[in-house]
Design an enzyme around this catalytic site. Structure first.
Site, PDB file in Angstrom:
ATOM      1  N   HIS A  43       0.850  -1.191   0.000  1.00  0.00           N
ATOM      2  CA  HIS A  43       0.000   0.000   0.000  1.00  0.00           C
ATOM      3  C   HIS A  43       0.886   1.242   0.000  1.00  0.00           C
ATOM      4  O   HIS A  43       1.830   1.341   0.782  1.00  0.00           O
ATOM      5  CB  HIS A  43      -0.893  -0.020   1.247  1.00  0.00           C
ATOM      6  N   HIS A 120       1.811  11.100  -1.601  1.00  0.00           N
ATOM      7  CA  HIS A 120       0.886  10.767  -0.517  1.00  0.00           C
ATOM      8  C   HIS A 120       0.817  12.034   0.338  1.00  0.00           C
ATOM      9  O   HIS A 120       1.545  12.174   1.313  1.00  0.00           O
ATOM     10  CB  HIS A 120       1.364   9.563   0.288  1.00  0.00           C
TER      11      HIS A 120
END
Length: 325
Positions: A43, A120
Site C-alpha cells: 500500500h 501521498h
C-alpha cells in the site's frame, strides 16, 4: 533474551527464497489464474522516499494548506509520520516477495519539466521513471516473477503528460507488458509468452492502449483499528469477490481528529499495535475463486512485519492434498 518487540522488528521477509516465490510454487498451481492466487501487495509503495520539504498536493483543503504555510514546523513532522507507510525501497520490496504495487503518480505544481513523482499528500524525492527503471532491472534478473503495477491518482497530470508517461512505460517494459486482451492469466501461460508486468492505469486515457489494464478494486476500510478493518473486509467478503484482480487492504487509516488527539503516535506505531489481530485474521484466509476468497492482500511496513511470508503461505491451501473436503 529476544523480546516480542525484537521478534516483530526483525527482517522476517528477507528470506532469499521469497525473491522467486512464484517460480517456486508447486507445479499444481502454475495453471491457477493469478486472480485466484494469494499475492502480497504494498500500500502506497513509494512513501518510503517522501520529501518532507515538498509542496502539498493541490487537492488538499485550503484550510490545511494555510495552516501548513504558517506552521510548517508543526505540520510537516506530523504529515511525514502519518503518510510514510513503507520503509523499504522498491527493490527491497520486490526481493521480499511483494508483487502488487500501489503507485500514486503526480506532477509537481509549477514544475516546467515533464518529470513525474509519487505522492501521498506530499511528493517523493524519487521520480517515477527512476523507480520504474529499478523495477524493470529487477524483473530482468527474475524472469519468472510477475508484478502488478497499479498506477493511479495522477494529480496535476494533463493529457499530454499522460501520453508521454504511457509512451515511457511501453518503452521501458516492452514485450514484458501483458495486454488486457490476454485470456489466460496463469503463471504457465505468462511464462510461455514472456509477460511479467500487468499494468493497471486508472485513467480514461488507458482505453486506447491495450497494454494498460483498468483500475483494480481496492477494499479500503478507512479505519484506525484492526477490529474496524476486519469488520469491513468481512462485510466485503459477504458480498462476494470480483471476478478478476482485487486488493484487500490491511492498512490502517487515521483521520485528522485521531491524529490531533494522539500526538505521540504515528502510522507505524498504530500499525504495529494492531498487527497481531490482523495477523490472526490473515492466517485464517483462503485464496481461490470462491465468493469469500481473497486475492491480493496489501499492507504497510512490509519490512518489519511478515505479511509477505504469511500471504505467500496461503497458496498452500490451494493444493489438493491440503484442500478442505
Amino acid at each position: 533474551m529476544m523480546t516480542g518487540g525484537d521478534r516483530l522488528l526483525r527482517p522476517a521477509n528477507m528470506d532469499p527464497s521469497a525473491q522467486d516465490w512464484m517460480s517456486a510454487l508447486p507445479e499444481e498451481l502454475w495453471d491457477v489464474p493469478l486472480s485466484s492466487l494469494a499475492i502480497p501487495g504494498s500500500h502506497d509503495a513509494m512513501s518510503y522516499c517522501l520529501d518532507i520539504n515538498s509542496p502539498l498536493v493541490p487537492s488538499e483543503p485550503d484550510t490545511f494548506r494555510l495552516l501548513d504555510g504558517l506552521f510548517s514546523c508543526l505540520t510537516r513532522p506530523l504529515i511525514f509520520k502519518w503518510t510514510t507507510t513503507q520503509d523499504k525501497s522498491i527493490e527491497e520490496q520486490l526481493s521480499m516477495g511483494i508483487r502488487y504495487f500501489d503507485l500514486r503518480i503526480a506532477h509537481k505544481p509549477n514544475d516546467s519539466s515533464s518529470d513525474l513523482y509519487f505522492t501521498h499528500i506530499i511528493y517523493t524525492h524519487l521520480t517515477a521513471l527512476d523507480a520504474l527503471l529499478s523495477v524493470a532491472s529487477w524483473l530482468h534478473s527474475h524472469p519468472k516473477e510477475i508484478v502488478i503495477l497499479a498506477c493511479s491518482h495522477f494529480e496535476g497530470i494533463n493529457d499530454q503528460l499522460h501520453q508521454a508517461f504511457i509512451f515511457t512505460l511501453k518503452k521501458l517494459f516492452g514485450s514484458k507488458l501483458c495486454p488486457r486482451t490476454e485470456s489466460s492469466l496463469t503463471l504457465r501461460s505468462l511464462w510461455s509468452s514472456g509477460y511479467q508486468v500487468i499494468l493497471s492505469y486508472d485513467s480514461e486515457t488507458a482505453l486506447s492502449h491495450q497494454e494498460l489494464w483498468p483500475a483494480i478494486p481496492y477494499w479500503w476500510a478507512n479505519q484506525h483499528t484492526a477490529k474496524g478493518v476486519i469488520s469491513y473486509l468481512e462485510f466485503e467478503k459477504d458480498l462476494g469477490r470480483p471476478d478478476s484482480f482485487f486488493v484487500s487492504g490491511l492498512n490502517l487509516t487515521a483521520d485528522r481528529c485521531y491524529i490531533t488527539k494522539n500526538p505521540k503516535q504515528s502510522l507505524r506505531t498504530l500499525t504495529f499495535s494492531n498487527w497481531e489481530s490482523l495477523r490472526k485474521w490473515l492466517e485464517d484466509q483462503r485464496p481461490g475463486s470462491s465468493p469469500r476468497s481473497l486475492n491480493i492482500i496489501a499492507g504497510d511496513f512490509l519490512g518489519p512485519l511478515p505479511l509477505c511470508s504469511l500471504v505467500i503461505a496461503l497458496n498452500q491451501k490451494l493444493l489438493k492434498k491440503n484442500s478442505v473436503r
